[in-house]
Scaffold this motif. Structure first.
Motif, PDB file in Angstrom:
ATOM      1  N   PRO A  62      14.139  -1.289 -10.386  1.00  0.00           N
ATOM      2  CA  PRO A  62      13.341  -2.204  -9.552  1.00  0.00           C
ATOM      3  C   PRO A  62      13.602  -2.045  -8.055  1.00  0.00           C
ATOM      4  CG  PRO A  62      14.337  -3.393 -11.378  1.00  0.00           C
ATOM      5  CD  PRO A  62      14.929  -2.021 -11.384  1.00  0.00           C
ATOM      6  N   VAL A  63      14.830  -1.716  -7.698  1.00  0.00           N
ATOM      7  CA  VAL A  63      15.152  -1.523  -6.283  1.00  0.00           C
ATOM      8  C   VAL A  63      14.474  -0.260  -5.767  1.00  0.00           C
ATOM      9  CG1 VAL A  63      17.024  -1.216  -4.617  1.00  0.00           C
ATOM     10  CG2 VAL A  63      17.332  -2.759  -6.552  1.00  0.00           C
ATOM     11  N   ARG A  64      14.489   0.812  -6.571  1.00  0.00           N
ATOM     12  CA  ARG A  64      13.799   2.048  -6.167  1.00  0.00           C
ATOM     13  C   ARG A  64      12.302   1.804  -6.038  1.00  0.00           C
ATOM     14  NH1 ARG A  64      16.426   4.916 -10.556  1.00  0.00           N
ATOM     15  NH2 ARG A  64      14.331   5.487 -11.188  1.00  0.00           N
ATOM     16  N   GLY A  65      11.727   1.060  -6.969  1.00  0.00           N
ATOM     17  CA  GLY A  65      10.301   0.733  -6.883  1.00  0.00           C
ATOM     18  C   GLY A  65       9.986  -0.070  -5.643  1.00  0.00           C
ATOM     19  N   HIS A  66      10.881  -0.993  -5.283  1.00  0.00           N
ATOM     20  CA  HIS A  66      10.698  -1.769  -4.055  1.00  0.00           C
ATOM     21  C   HIS A  66      10.761  -0.856  -2.834  1.00  0.00           C
ATOM     22  CE1 HIS A  66      10.642  -5.228  -1.473  1.00  0.00           C
ATOM     23  NE2 HIS A  66      11.760  -4.826  -0.883  1.00  0.00           N
ATOM     24  N   GLY A  67      11.595   0.180  -2.899  1.00  0.00           N
ATOM     25  CA  GLY A  67      11.655   1.151  -1.803  1.00  0.00           C
ATOM     26  C   GLY A  67      10.314   1.830  -1.584  1.00  0.00           C
ATOM     27  N   LEU A  68       9.618   2.138  -2.679  1.00  0.00           N
ATOM     28  CA  LEU A  68       8.283   2.738  -2.561  1.00  0.00           C
ATOM     29  C   LEU A  68       7.295   1.753  -1.947  1.00  0.00           C
ATOM     30  CD1 LEU A  68       7.989   4.692  -5.937  1.00  0.00           C
ATOM     31  CD2 LEU A  68       8.418   5.632  -3.664  1.00  0.00           C
ATOM     32  N   LEU A  96       5.911  10.380  -8.355  1.00  0.00           N
ATOM     33  CA  LEU A  96       4.826  10.520  -9.335  1.00  0.00           C
ATOM     34  C   LEU A  96       5.317  11.133 -10.642  1.00  0.00           C
ATOM     35  CD1 LEU A  96       1.682  11.840  -7.438  1.00  0.00           C
ATOM     36  CD2 LEU A  96       1.965   9.645  -8.553  1.00  0.00           C
ATOM     37  N   ARG A  97       6.351  11.953 -10.558  1.00  0.00           N
ATOM     38  CA  ARG A  97       6.871  12.638 -11.739  1.00  0.00           C
ATOM     39  C   ARG A  97       7.818  11.770 -12.565  1.00  0.00           C
ATOM     40  NH1 ARG A  97       7.285  17.087  -7.710  1.00  0.00           N
ATOM     41  NH2 ARG A  97       5.521  18.438  -8.127  1.00  0.00           N
ATOM     42  N   ASP A  98       8.106  10.567 -12.084  1.00  0.00           N
ATOM     43  CA  ASP A  98       9.014   9.672 -12.788  1.00  0.00           C
ATOM     44  C   ASP A  98       8.374   9.211 -14.093  1.00  0.00           C
ATOM     45  OD1 ASP A  98      10.573   7.160 -13.440  1.00  0.00           O
ATOM     46  OD2 ASP A  98      11.595   7.825 -11.621  1.00  0.00           O
ATOM     47  N   ASP A  99       9.191   9.051 -15.118  1.00  0.00           N
ATOM     48  CA  ASP A  99       8.689   8.621 -16.421  1.00  0.00           C
ATOM     49  C   ASP A  99       8.300   7.148 -16.451  1.00  0.00           C
ATOM     50  OD1 ASP A  99       9.046  11.135 -17.504  1.00  0.00           O
ATOM     51  OD2 ASP A  99      11.057  10.689 -18.263  1.00  0.00           O
ATOM     52  N   ASP A 100       8.815   6.377 -15.509  1.00  0.00           N
ATOM     53  CA  ASP A 100       8.543   4.951 -15.503  1.00  0.00           C
ATOM     54  C   ASP A 100       7.200   4.657 -14.830  1.00  0.00           C
ATOM     55  OD1 ASP A 100       9.900   2.198 -15.960  1.00  0.00           O
ATOM     56  OD2 ASP A 100       8.983   2.098 -13.963  1.00  0.00           O
ATOM     57  N   SER A 101       6.408   3.813 -15.464  1.00  0.00           N
ATOM     58  CA  SER A 101       5.077   3.504 -14.944  1.00  0.00           C
ATOM     59  C   SER A 101       5.139   2.710 -13.637  1.00  0.00           C
ATOM     60  CB  SER A 101       4.261   2.733 -15.979  1.00  0.00           C
ATOM     61  OG  SER A 101       4.900   1.508 -16.303  1.00  0.00           O
ATOM     62  N   PHE A 102       6.191   1.915 -13.454  1.00  0.00           N
ATOM     63  CA  PHE A 102       6.362   1.147 -12.216  1.00  0.00           C
ATOM     64  C   PHE A 102       6.513   2.084 -11.019  1.00  0.00           C
ATOM     65  CE2 PHE A 102       9.304  -1.399  -9.421  1.00  0.00           C
ATOM     66  CZ  PHE A 102       8.378  -2.360  -9.064  1.00  0.00           C
ATOM     67  N   ASN A 106       3.543   2.698  -8.067  1.00  0.00           N
ATOM     68  CA  ASN A 106       3.861   2.504  -6.648  1.00  0.00           C
ATOM     69  C   ASN A 106       3.708   3.795  -5.856  1.00  0.00           C
ATOM     70  OD1 ASN A 106       4.373  -0.290  -6.508  1.00  0.00           O
ATOM     71  ND2 ASN A 106       6.326   0.027  -7.530  1.00  0.00           N
ATOM     72  N   ALA A 107       3.989   4.934  -6.484  1.00  0.00           N
ATOM     73  CA  ALA A 107       3.783   6.216  -5.802  1.00  0.00           C
ATOM     74  C   ALA A 107       2.297   6.474  -5.578  1.00  0.00           C
ATOM     75  CB  ALA A 107       4.403   7.351  -6.623  1.00  0.00           C
ATOM     76  N   VAL A 108       1.465   6.157  -6.563  1.00  0.00           N
ATOM     77  CA  VAL A 108       0.018   6.329  -6.416  1.00  0.00           C
ATOM     78  C   VAL A 108      -0.504   5.424  -5.306  1.00  0.00           C
ATOM     79  CG1 VAL A 108      -2.207   5.945  -7.563  1.00  0.00           C
ATOM     80  CG2 VAL A 108      -0.382   7.125  -8.775  1.00  0.00           C
TER      81      VAL A 108
END
Length: 135
Positions: A62-68, A96-102, A106-108
Motif C-alpha cells: 500500500p505504501v508503494r501504491g501511494h508513492g505512485l 505496470l509489470r507488477d503482479d498486483d492490480s493496485f 496506479n501505474a496506468v
C-alpha cells in the motif's frame, strides 16, 4: 535483470521485477540528488517527488501504491519539471509489470496523467516501449 524476468520460476520473475523497479527508483534519486539544498529551497513539487521515491522503496504494497499516487500528483502540478519525465515514466512502466492490480492501476493512471499533460511525445514513447521485442 531482464534475463531473470524471463526465468521459468514465477517467484524469480517477480523478484526480478521488484529489483528492477528499485533500481529505477535509486537511479532517479541519484539523478535528482538535492542533499545540498535546504528544505526551503526545494519546490513543493520536488518535495512531493522525493516523498514519492521514499514511498516506492518501502516493502509494504500500500505504501508503494501511494508513492505512485504521489507521482501522479507531481505530474499534474503546474510547476512540474519536465526533466523528471524520463525517470517518472520509467517508474510507471516498471510498476505496470507488477503482479498486483493496485500497482498496475496506479501505474496506468500515472501514465495517463503524463499523456494528458505532455501529449504526443509521451504517447509516442509509450508506443515505442511496447513495440520493442514484438515480431
Amino acid at each position: 535483470m531482464e534475463l531473470l524476468e524471463r526465468h521459468p520460476l514465477a517467484s524469480v520473475r517477480a523478484l526480478a521485477r521488484n529489483a528492477r523497479l528499485l533500481l529505477s527508483i535509486h537511479q532517479a534519486v541519484g539523478q535528482n540528488d538535492t542533499t545540498g539544498a535546504s528544505d526551503e529551497a526545494l519546490s513543493s513539487t520536488m518535495k512531493q517527488y522525493q516523498e514519492a521515491l521514499r514511498c516506492l522503496q518501502d516493502p509494504l504494497l500500500p505504501v508503494r501504491g501511494h508513492g505512485l499516487i504521489i507521482l501522479q500528483g507531481v505530474v499534474k502540478a503546474p510547476d512540474f519539471d519536465k526533466a523528471l519525465v524520463p525517470a517518472i515514466m520509467d517508474i510507471f512502466l516498471q510498476a505496470l509489470r507488477d503482479d498486483d492490480s493496485f500497482m498496475y492501476l496506479n501505474a496506468v493512471r500515472g501514465l495517463s496523467s503524463l499523456v494528458d499533460g505532455l501529449g504526443k511525445e509521451i504517447l509516442r514513447s509509450l508506443s515505442s516501449a511496447y513495440m520493442e521485442g514484438l515480431d
